[in-house]
Design a protein around this motif. Structure first.
Motif, PDB file in Angstrom:
ATOM      1  N   PRO A 171      49.940  70.683  43.739  1.00 54.11           N
ATOM      2  CA  PRO A 171      50.217  69.233  43.752  1.00 54.11           C
ATOM      3  C   PRO A 171      51.677  68.841  43.879  1.00 54.11           C
ATOM      4  O   PRO A 171      51.994  67.854  44.560  1.00 54.11           O
ATOM      5  N   SER A 172      52.574  69.586  43.248  1.00 51.57           N
ATOM      6  CA  SER A 172      53.988  69.218  43.327  1.00 51.57           C
ATOM      7  C   SER A 172      54.562  69.442  44.722  1.00 51.57           C
ATOM      8  O   SER A 172      55.666  68.990  45.016  1.00 51.57           O
ATOM      9  N   HIS A 173      53.807  70.116  45.609  1.00 55.88           N
ATOM     10  CA  HIS A 173      54.287  70.370  46.970  1.00 55.88           C
ATOM     11  C   HIS A 173      53.408  69.713  48.028  1.00 55.88           C
ATOM     12  O   HIS A 173      53.596  69.953  49.218  1.00 55.88           O
ATOM     13  N   TRP A 174      52.447  68.880  47.615  1.00 66.76           N
ATOM     14  CA  TRP A 174      51.590  68.230  48.593  1.00 66.76           C
ATOM     15  C   TRP A 174      52.370  67.327  49.542  1.00 66.76           C
ATOM     16  O   TRP A 174      51.973  67.125  50.687  1.00 66.76           O
ATOM     17  N   SER A 175      53.454  66.777  49.072  1.00 60.43           N
ATOM     18  CA  SER A 175      54.220  65.858  49.922  1.00 60.43           C
ATOM     19  C   SER A 175      54.832  66.559  51.128  1.00 60.43           C
ATOM     20  O   SER A 175      55.206  65.909  52.103  1.00 60.43           O
TER      21      SER A 175
END
Length: 580
Positions: A34-38
């Protein structure tokens, strides 16, 4: 699967647990957590209208237009088509053009196409996506509807193209059963692998699963899909009352699918408003603060409802070293899993402090004259203005205030939290002063030799403070994914030397339920890292003034029995004589 159904099924995969067609993201165990989905190509996951969020009930604004929903065929027992394991969740596909949602303040009619689930694990770690006042429920069900008349592509770019009804799921009391949920979850044994599908033959309706939840009580906000590509196209409805499901049936989701912690952490609100339907009674708004920007600054905390802030056992206090009474019962503590690098769950900006919440039931404290075993719940911080000479500890020693203070909060293991708040020793807080690692002291009063014995632990603190940039907004939180332990933050502070007194919580309602331990030796932290707390959180001077001691006594650990410098010299002289 019939070929005529396949294209439609793939389109449905676009929605919220969305992008099942992509294997480039995950919740754990791959490059795009999630912290790298962007960073995923075409992703909107770094936008300003992301979901899920923490719903702060006291800030929800009542909206009279949020009237009752009209739910078409929610009671039909012939609309469930199939269940599938997407590799990210369990999703139930509905018969096409059978189920609709209108009303509830929605500006269109929506066709309901599927519902799916989010959960934690089989060890009862909660896994709802939305939280309420920081509380995470065991599970959450999302019923996904598409604005009628829009294609999938059109819906994902329309700010109100998708409507999702979110239901929390909580466990019923032990022994209670539910034939509906037993029948529904019985299909999970047939979809244990990613991509597996099973037809639904039982006569089950959406209303059967929802049960007696009051559908007039809900929250509304504008958000996004909660999986990549996180399209900001969702009108969110989150119902206040949870669905009740027997615990053993809830456990089937992680046990049968072997999918764990399938939820996205809560996202920044970024100025958005959360609205409440008129059926939800307004939450009492008793905002307190440390300065004068609200009605209840520290000198008025005692006026708050159910406040104990004017009691005679209040904290913090000024510790006078010469008045502290030696107590030989104050022995060493036993710390369970303080060295475990995977106990920190998430860090949250509460609006009053930065708090790190720990995983349930992992960390414990005993010994130290406490008399009970205490479960460690969280730790948080108090600080000043962020200037070079800023001071902001809550406790003082001989009237000297340190730059910061860390509080590790523990609850008696044999009590519930509510019981602990009422017991005089229900809570135990370990207080650590914090001062700059470069030797520029802003406070005093600790151990006279702390400059020599405390060392800098820049790396763990650099890791910890790196999360602060993700919680600039009040109520925002970030999951802790790096390896870091409580011991890493405390470093080599001598924990055998401390003060002890009976006191209270230092924030409203100031319950007089705390056994306080204040360590003499401070933690040393790089000054620039200390400044990140006020700079990132956006507020300053978050500490309560010291309170009157009244008739209480402050105790201190016994003086060290180890030989002092002069005794060592005499002993060495004796050794030399004997050596001759």
């Amino acid at each position: 699967m019939p070929l005529s159904f396949l294209p439609l099924f793939l389109c449905w995969g676009v929605f919220v647990d969305v992008s099942d067609a992509s294997s480039d993201w995950c919740y754990t165990g791959c490059a795009h957590t999630p912290s790298h989905w962007s960073s995923i190509s075409g992703s909107s996951c770094g936008g300003d209208r992301q979901s899920p969020i923490d719903i702060v009930t006291s800030r929800a604004v009542t909206d009279s237009s949020l009237h009752n929903f009209t739910l078409v065929n929610f009671s039909s027992s012939h609309v469930f088509k199939s269940l599938t394991n997407t590799g990210h969740t369990v999703k139930c596909i509905l018969e096409e053009n059978e189920v609709e949602v209108t009303g509830g303040g929605l500006n269109a009619t929506y066709s309901t196409i599927q519902f799916h689930f989010h959960w934690g694990d089989a060890d009862h770690h909660p896994g709802s996506e939305h939280t309420v006042d920081g509380h995470r429920y065991p599970m959450e069900m999302h019923i996904v509807s598409l604005k009628k008349g829009l294609s999938v592509e059109q819906a994902t770019v329309d700010p109100e193209g998708i409507a999702v009804l979110g239901f929390f799921i909580n466990a019923t009391d032990d022994g209670e059963t539910s034939q509906t949920w037993d029948d529904f979850t019985s299909y999970l044994m047939n979809i244990t692998t990613k991509g597996s599908v099973v037809d639904v033959s039982h006569n089950i309706s959406i209303a059967d699963l929802i049960g007696d939840v009051d559908l007039t009580k809900f929250y509304r906000y504008m958000g996004s899909l909660t999986t990549p590509n996180c399209n900001e196209a969702v009108v969110w409805t989150v119902f206040q009352e949870p669905i009740k499901v027997p615990k053993n049936l809830m456990e089937r989701f992680p046990e049968q699918t072997e999918l764990f912690h399938v939820y996205r952490p809560t996202q920044h609100l970024n100025g958005r408003h959360v609205f409440a339907s008129p059926a939800i009674p307004p939450a009492p708004s008793h905002a307190w603060c440390y300065d004068d920007h609200c009605d209840y600054s520290p000198e008025h905390w005692h006026l708050l409802p159910e406040s104990h802030c004017d009691g005679e056992r209040q904290s913090p206090i000024n510790i006078k070293k010469d008045d502290a009474m030696e107590d030989k019962l104050l022995d060493d503590f036993t710390y369970t899993k303080f060295d475990d690098k995977h106990t920190m769950k998430y860090i949250i900006n509460t609006g009053h402090t930065v708090k790190c919440v720990l995983k349930d039931g992992m960390v414990e404290v005993s010994g130290g004259g406490l008399g009970y075993v205490y479960s460690t719940l969280q730790f948080h911080f108090h600080w000043g203005s962020g200037s070079d000479d800023s001071v902001g500890s809550e406790h003082t020693v001989d009237s000297k205030r340190y730059p910061m203070e860390m509080h590790i909060v523990n609850m008696r293991k044999d009590l519930t939290l509510e019981q602990a708040k009422e017991a005089p020793n229900g809570l135990a807080v370990l207080g650590f002063f914090i001062e700059p690692a470069d030797g520029h002291k802003s406070g005093g009063g600790g151990s006279e030799h702390h400059e020599e014995s405390s060392t800098s632990h820049t790396d763990p603190w650099k890791t910890f403070t790196s999360y602060l940039s993700a919680i600039k907004n009040i109520s925002s939180q970030v999951e802790v994914t790096e390896d870091i332990s409580i011991d890493d933050l405390i470093g080599d502070v001598d924990r055998s030397m401390y003060y002890r007194y009976n006191g209270s919580l230092t924030t409203p309602s100031c319950n007089e339920a705390v056994v306080w331990t204040v360590f003499k030796e401070p933690i040393k932290v790089d000054k620039d890292l200390m400044k990140m707390f006020p700079h990132r959180a956006g507020y300053h001077n978050v500490y309560r003034p010291t309170q009157s001691l009244h008739s209480r006594k402050v105790y201190t650990t016994a003086a060290s029995s180890a030989p002092g410098p002069m005794m060592l010299i005499l002993l060495l002289a004796c050794f030399c004589v004997f050596a001759i």
